[in-house]
Design an enzyme around this catalytic site. Structure first.
Site, PDB file in Angstrom:
ATOM      1  CG  HIS A  44      83.848  69.981  28.722  1.00 35.74           C
ATOM      2  ND1 HIS A  44      83.293  69.525  29.892  1.00 35.74           N
ATOM      3  CD2 HIS A  44      82.822  70.109  27.858  1.00 35.74           C
ATOM      4  CE1 HIS A  44      81.985  69.413  29.744  1.00 35.74           C
ATOM      5  NE2 HIS A  44      81.677  69.751  28.521  1.00 35.74           N
ATOM      6  CE1 TYR A  57      77.671  66.630  26.955  1.00 39.36           C
ATOM      7  CE2 TYR A  57      79.630  67.956  27.339  1.00 39.36           C
ATOM      8  CZ  TYR A  57      78.328  67.607  27.655  1.00 39.36           C
ATOM      9  OH  TYR A  57      77.701  68.252  28.680  1.00 39.36           O
ATOM     10  CG  HIS A  74      81.015  64.881  38.095  1.00 38.39           C
ATOM     11  ND1 HIS A  74      79.674  65.050  37.832  1.00 38.39           N
ATOM     12  CD2 HIS A  74      81.653  65.178  36.947  1.00 38.39           C
ATOM     13  CE1 HIS A  74      79.523  65.444  36.579  1.00 38.39           C
ATOM     14  NE2 HIS A  74      80.713  65.525  36.015  1.00 38.39           N
ATOM     15  CG  PHE A  75      85.485  61.594  36.631  1.00 32.86           C
ATOM     16  CD1 PHE A  75      86.032  60.334  36.784  1.00 32.86           C
ATOM     17  CD2 PHE A  75      86.242  62.690  37.005  1.00 32.86           C
ATOM     18  CE1 PHE A  75      87.297  60.178  37.314  1.00 32.86           C
ATOM     19  CE2 PHE A  75      87.507  62.542  37.544  1.00 32.86           C
ATOM     20  CZ  PHE A  75      88.038  61.269  37.703  1.00 32.86           C
ATOM     21  CG  HIS A  76      84.429  56.810  39.268  1.00 34.15           C
ATOM     22  ND1 HIS A  76      85.354  57.801  39.492  1.00 34.15           N
ATOM     23  CD2 HIS A  76      85.159  55.707  38.960  1.00 34.15           C
ATOM     24  CE1 HIS A  76      86.577  57.321  39.344  1.00 34.15           C
ATOM     25  NE2 HIS A  76      86.490  56.052  39.011  1.00 34.15           N
ATOM     26  NE  ARG A 100      91.028  64.347  40.639  1.00 28.20           N
ATOM     27  CZ  ARG A 100      90.868  64.576  39.332  1.00 28.20           C
ATOM     28  NH1 ARG A 100      90.496  65.776  38.914  1.00 28.20           N
ATOM     29  NH2 ARG A 100      91.045  63.619  38.454  1.00 28.20           N
ATOM     30  NE  ARG A 101      94.565  63.459  39.239  1.00 29.10           N
ATOM     31  CZ  ARG A 101      94.784  64.171  38.162  1.00 29.10           C
ATOM     32  NH1 ARG A 101      95.344  65.342  38.247  1.00 29.10           N
ATOM     33  NH2 ARG A 101      94.479  63.690  36.986  1.00 29.10           N
TER      34      ARG A 101
HETATM   35  C1  HEM Z   1      85.912  48.906  39.805  1.00 27.23           C
HETATM   36  C2  HEM Z   1      85.516  50.077  39.454  1.00 27.23           C
HETATM   37  C3  HEM Z   1      86.253  51.350  39.822  1.00 27.23           C
HETATM   38  C4  HEM Z   1      86.725  51.753  41.044  1.00 27.23           C
HETATM   39  C5  HEM Z   1      86.607  51.037  42.375  1.00 27.23           C
HETATM   40  C6  HEM Z   1      87.362  53.031  40.842  1.00 27.23           C
HETATM   41  C7  HEM Z   1      87.956  53.784  41.846  1.00 27.23           C
HETATM   42  C8  HEM Z   1      88.602  54.987  41.668  1.00 27.23           C
HETATM   43  C9  HEM Z   1      89.095  55.838  42.707  1.00 27.23           C
HETATM   44  C10 HEM Z   1      88.974  55.579  44.199  1.00 27.23           C
HETATM   45  C11 HEM Z   1      89.678  56.918  42.120  1.00 27.23           C
HETATM   46  C12 HEM Z   1      90.258  58.134  42.808  1.00 27.23           C
HETATM   47  C13 HEM Z   1      91.701  58.055  42.999  1.00 27.23           C
HETATM   48  C14 HEM Z   1      92.281  59.345  43.511  1.00 27.23           C
HETATM   49  O1  HEM Z   1      91.898  60.443  43.077  1.00 27.23           O
HETATM   50  O2  HEM Z   1      93.168  59.262  44.363  1.00 27.23           O
HETATM   51  C15 HEM Z   1      89.564  56.730  40.695  1.00 27.23           C
HETATM   52  C16 HEM Z   1      90.075  57.609  39.752  1.00 27.23           C
HETATM   53  C17 HEM Z   1      89.736  57.570  38.404  1.00 27.23           C
HETATM   54  N1  HEM Z   1      88.921  56.639  37.787  1.00 27.23           N
HETATM   55 FE1  HEM Z   1      88.122  55.006  38.650  1.00 27.23          FE
HETATM   56  N2  HEM Z   1      87.276  53.371  39.517  1.00 27.23           N
HETATM   57  C18 HEM Z   1      86.593  52.376  38.868  1.00 27.23           C
HETATM   58  C19 HEM Z   1      86.257  52.347  37.526  1.00 27.23           C
HETATM   59  C20 HEM Z   1      86.508  53.349  36.631  1.00 27.23           C
HETATM   60  C21 HEM Z   1      85.999  53.424  35.291  1.00 27.23           C
HETATM   61  C22 HEM Z   1      85.076  52.406  34.654  1.00 27.23           C
HETATM   62  C23 HEM Z   1      86.486  54.560  34.745  1.00 27.23           C
HETATM   63  C24 HEM Z   1      86.284  55.152  33.367  1.00 27.23           C
HETATM   64  C25 HEM Z   1      85.743  54.582  32.354  1.00 27.23           C
HETATM   65  C26 HEM Z   1      87.324  55.196  35.730  1.00 27.23           C
HETATM   66  C27 HEM Z   1      88.045  56.349  35.522  1.00 27.23           C
HETATM   67  C28 HEM Z   1      88.813  56.983  36.469  1.00 27.23           C
HETATM   68  C29 HEM Z   1      89.593  58.163  36.218  1.00 27.23           C
HETATM   69  C30 HEM Z   1      89.738  58.900  34.889  1.00 27.23           C
HETATM   70  C31 HEM Z   1      90.199  58.516  37.429  1.00 27.23           C
HETATM   71  C32 HEM Z   1      91.102  59.731  37.692  1.00 27.23           C
HETATM   72  C33 HEM Z   1      92.520  59.367  37.599  1.00 27.23           C
HETATM   73  C34 HEM Z   1      93.379  60.546  37.946  1.00 27.23           C
HETATM   74  O3  HEM Z   1      93.058  61.274  38.902  1.00 27.23           O
HETATM   75  O4  HEM Z   1      94.357  60.763  37.221  1.00 27.23           O
HETATM   76  N3  HEM Z   1      87.312  54.445  36.864  1.00 27.23           N
HETATM   77  N4  HEM Z   1      88.900  55.551  40.436  1.00 27.23           N
HETATM   78 CU   LIG Z   2      83.927  69.726  31.599  1.00 26.73          CU
END
Ligand code: HEM
Ligand SMILES: [Cu+2]
Ligand SMILES: [Cu+2]
Lengths: 163, 577
Positions: free
Chosen positions: B237, B241, B388-390, B451-452
């Site tokens: 968490h 921050y 949320h985190f995007h 998710r995932r």
């Molecule tokens: C082109 C831009 C981006 C797209 C289209 C995108 C799309 C996605 C999608 C669809 C997921 C969900 C996958 C799932 O849960 O099955 C995901 C997961 C995630 N994204 Fe992105 N994302 C983008 C940029 C970013 C950026 C800039 C960050 C952080 C700085 C980020 C961090 C993450 C993280 C931490 C996860 C979770 C991975 C996990 O579940 O282990 N993403 N993203």
């Molecule tokens: Cu938190």
């Protein structure tokens, strides 16, 4: 233009607003927990069973069990990549206690009704007592990544209307 | 307006040595930033494929270099959320405080940190690329990856802690040689952020070094998954921050000048950072509301503390909003909302940051939902969470870092930004792409879509998918918008970095350290320096707040850790991918 003392006075007021808001939110959640609009926040006992020794427990034969006194318990084991049983039939409008355990890695499950969303950590039994009100079929699937077959781990809850 | 690139570029290209001559720390900063951005480039390239997965379009079967959706997702999460952020923040929060304090950092230490991190990242990348650490970025045991992954992750954190120590030591040295003086705002905030990270990173360090590395090497037989999760979220968490505070530093201490104004309230800014130092760490249990085996009492107490983080966030919104209004007034704006039109919207540095802030408003609101024990059940582990985190780390932080790169890379290299227009477009497209993404993902989450999940093979989703056609399409579309935004952004950045012209030292983009309103008033009134408020003197004692934060986190976590350690339930590792 405002001088900085005035701005800081306004900001102090804003700070008070924020604190009050936080306390109200907290009170709201506590109230929903106490009144059980969100059921089962309290009293789900922590229980640990060594996941390699499930055969000596009620999880040896997973499924629904109705005791002589009429209480209904359901035992579910999650392991890569299936739930046992993968289809659970429960009677509507009857309190049912669900017991979940993961046998290998972490799995997770959310149900289509009853406000159940559990992280199944190996050995830690997750217990929920719920009364399912709407009959129907609710398909969901493992919601904690558990490996390459994660997406195939589905679970079906069938709530049956009383005959 | 300090950030528009200088119009004419007359000076001949200067050799690199001279660019860094006055401030050799520029070079190591540049390395941190650019390495971070390269990692982001790879991570972001996979994002649109994931978005298509949600739209039920499976491109993974055509990708020979990714063995599975989950391998791609592991790369995406690790590179974007852990690697990019850590590099960028280490560079930024080394450079800013040093320049604000006028101290030159020890370059050997800074480079040692850079190489520690880089060796770690190469090790971890090797493991993930070889499909030997397809663990997603949370790497929960008992799923067990290659030791290289865990050792690499540890080195990444150690690298950031070297910079943390360096900045804190520099600051204590500065305090000693400037008795009675108040730390400049940007340096103050940087030190507070690093102090927070020192406390916050402990969980991850212990998890990885004490438990996961020996276990993955086969020295120990098992790991307690609940203990590991608890250590992970202790850091997990607070790390958010660590991602957001550098953006706040830019909004508080740099943006006012970039908008043509001043900091509305310097002392409240300091107060909010002290609150973040105290409240960021003792709240990680809110990621474990659904975990059995942890006490509901501690979950509830940590929920209250989580809600309290709302307070400094609201202070930030107020102060930054007020600063922008002051800036607009200085440019002749007025009225309740009319002033917003007078802001420098043509400047990508400004615009990207304001869009980042706007995205943070729904981000914060969604965070309150996640933090609520009662509501979390409806969204835990659903698509709501990545939604949320995007808009928090993926936009509020990332878009602010884009804005910072638009002025800081030209500042460090003296090469003008390649295209202001393209930079603006990339910011707007990123913003709208992420907003569409967030709408789609939050909506899917409320329907129950997890998710995932690799949709192409999913067996339990058909009924939910039939109810989620619209949001799933939104996710797919947003991925395409974001792909365009990313191409534009990286084009601007690489054209800038590879550009051949350099401006002269006089035309260098300045660091936009902003003045506070109180300072300006004092200068206008009697030409002297402003009276220092008593509160600022109290807040200046960051070591005291560091100690308090440490004590608070002990109270909030020790009982849980002690009971977990007294009842260990180790289980063996498994490789299930
Ligand atoms: C082109 C831009 C981006 C797209 C289209 C995108 C799309 C996605 C999608 C669809 C997921 C969900 C996958 C799932 O849960 O099955 C995901 C997961 C995630 N994204 Fe992105 N994302 C983008 C940029 C970013 C950026 C800039 C960050 C952080 C700085 C980020 C961090 C993450 C993280 C931490 C996860 C979770 C991975 C996990 O579940 O282990 N993403 N993203
Ligand atoms: Cu938190
Ligand atoms: Cu699973």
């Amino acid at each position: 233009m405002l001088d900085h003392h005035t701005i800081e006075r306004y900001e102090l007021g804003w700070l008070v607003v924020a604190v009050v808001m936080v306390l109200l939110m907290f009170a709201g959640v506590i109230a929903s927990m106490i009144t059980e609009t969100v059921p089962g926040m309290f009293g789900s006992p922590a229980r640990y069973i060594n996941p390699t020794q499930l055969s000596q427990t009620e999880f040896a034969a997973p499924g629904l069990k109705v005791s002589p006194d009429g209480s209904v318990n359901a035992y579910m084991v999650a392991r890569a990549f299936q739930f046992q049983p993968s289809v659970l039939r429960v009677p509507a409008n009857t309190p049912v206690t669900l017991h979940f355990i993961a046998a290998d890695v972490i799995h997770g499950l959310m149900l289509g009704q009853g406000n159940v969303n559990a992280e199944l950590i190996p050995g830690h039994v997750a217990t929920f007592t719920r009364t399912f009100k709407s009959p129907g079929t609710f398909v969901s699937q493992c919601n904690e990544y558990c490996g390459s077959g994660h997406q195939t781990m589905s679970f079906t809850l069938i709530v049956e209307a009383p005959k | 307006m300090t950030t528009a690139p200088p119009p004419t570029v007359s000076a001949p290209a200067l050799p690199t040595e001279q660019v860094y001559l006055g401030h050799p720390e520029k070079k190591v900063t540049l390395y941190f930033l650019v390495t971070g951005l390269l990692m982001l480039l790879i991570g972001v390239a996979i994002g649109p494929l994931q978005a298509l997965n949600y739209a039920n379009i499976d491109v993974y079967q055509y990708l020979p270099f990714l063995k599975s959706y989950y391998q791609g997702l592991s790369l995406h999460g690790v590179l974007n959320a852990l690697v990019f952020t850590t590099y960028f923040i280490s560079g930024l929060l080394l450079y800013l405080p040093c320049r604000a304090l006028g101290v030159r950092p020890n370059l050997v230490v800074a480079w040692a940190a850079y190489w520690t991190m880089t060796i770690g990242v190469l090790m971890a990348a090797w493991a993930v690329l070889g499909n030997n650490a397809t663990l997603l970025y949370t790497f929960y045991p008992p799923l067990q990856g290659s030791p290289l992954f865990y050792i690499g992750a540890a080195l990444l954190v150690v690298g950031s802690l070297i910079i943390a120590a360096q900045v804190i030591v520099i600051w204590t040295g500065w305090k000693r040689s400037h008795p009675g003086e108040i730390t400049p705002l940007a340096a103050y905030m940087s030190v507070a952020t690093w102090m927070m990270w020192v406390i916050a990173s402990l969980g991850l360090v212990v998890e990885v070094v004490v438990f996961l590395i020996p276990w993955s090497l086969g020295w120990t037989k098992g790991v307690d998954p609940l203990l590991a999760r608890t250590l992970f979220w202790y850091t997990g968490h607070a790390i958010v921050y660590f991602w957001v505070l550098p953006a706040y530093i830019s909004w508080y201490a740099l943006l006012p000048r970039q908008a043509g104004g001043v900091i509305a309230s310097d002392s409240m800014a300091r107060l909010s950072f002290v609150l973040f130092l105290l409240l960021s760490t003792p709240v990680g249990l809110h990621h474990q509301y659904s975990d059995t085996g942890l006490s509901i009492g501690w979950k509830t107490v940590q929920m209250l503390l989580t809600f309290l983080v709302v307070v400094p966030s609201m202070l930030t919104a107020f102060s930054v909003g007020a600063s922008l209004e002051l800036a607009a007034q200085a440019r002749g704006g007025g009225g309740y909302f009319g002033w917003t039109r007078r802001l420098p919207w043509k400047d990508p540095v400004f615009t990207a940051q304001v869009l980042a802030m706007i995205s943070f408003i729904p981000g914060g609101a969604g965070g309150i939902v996640n933090a609520s024990l009662a509501l979390d059940t409806a969204v835990h582990n659903t698509a709501w969470i990545p939604g949320h985190f995007h808009i928090t780390v993926g936009t509020a932080t990332t878009l602010t870092f884009f804005a910072i790169s638009f002025w800081l890379l030209p500042h460090l290299t003296r090469k003008p930004l390649a295209s202001v227009k393209m930079a603006l477009w990339s910011a707007w497209l990123w913003f709208w792409g992420m907003i569409i993404f967030a709408v789609g993902m939050h909506w899917e989450g409320l329907i129950g879509i997890p998710r995932r999940t690799y949709f192409a093979g999913a067996t339990g989703l058909s009924e939910m998918i039939s109810r989620a056609q619209v949001p799933l399409a939104l996710t797919g579309i947003s991925g395409m918008v974001l792909a365009v935004a990313a191409v534009l952004y990286f084009t601007v950045i690489f054209r800038t970095l590879l550009g051949r012209t350099r401006v002269s030292a006089q035309a260098e983009v300045p660091i936009p350290f902003s003045q506070s309103l109180a300072e300006v008033e004092a200068l206008a009134g009697n030409g002297g320096s402003p009276k220092i408020a008593g509160a600022v003197r109290v807040l200046e004692r960051l070591w005291v707040f560091f100690a308090l934060a440490l004590a608070l986190v002990m109270v909030m976590y020790l009982p849980t850790f002690i009971s977990l350690l007294l009842n260990p339930h180790p289980v063996p590792g498994l490789r299930l991918w």
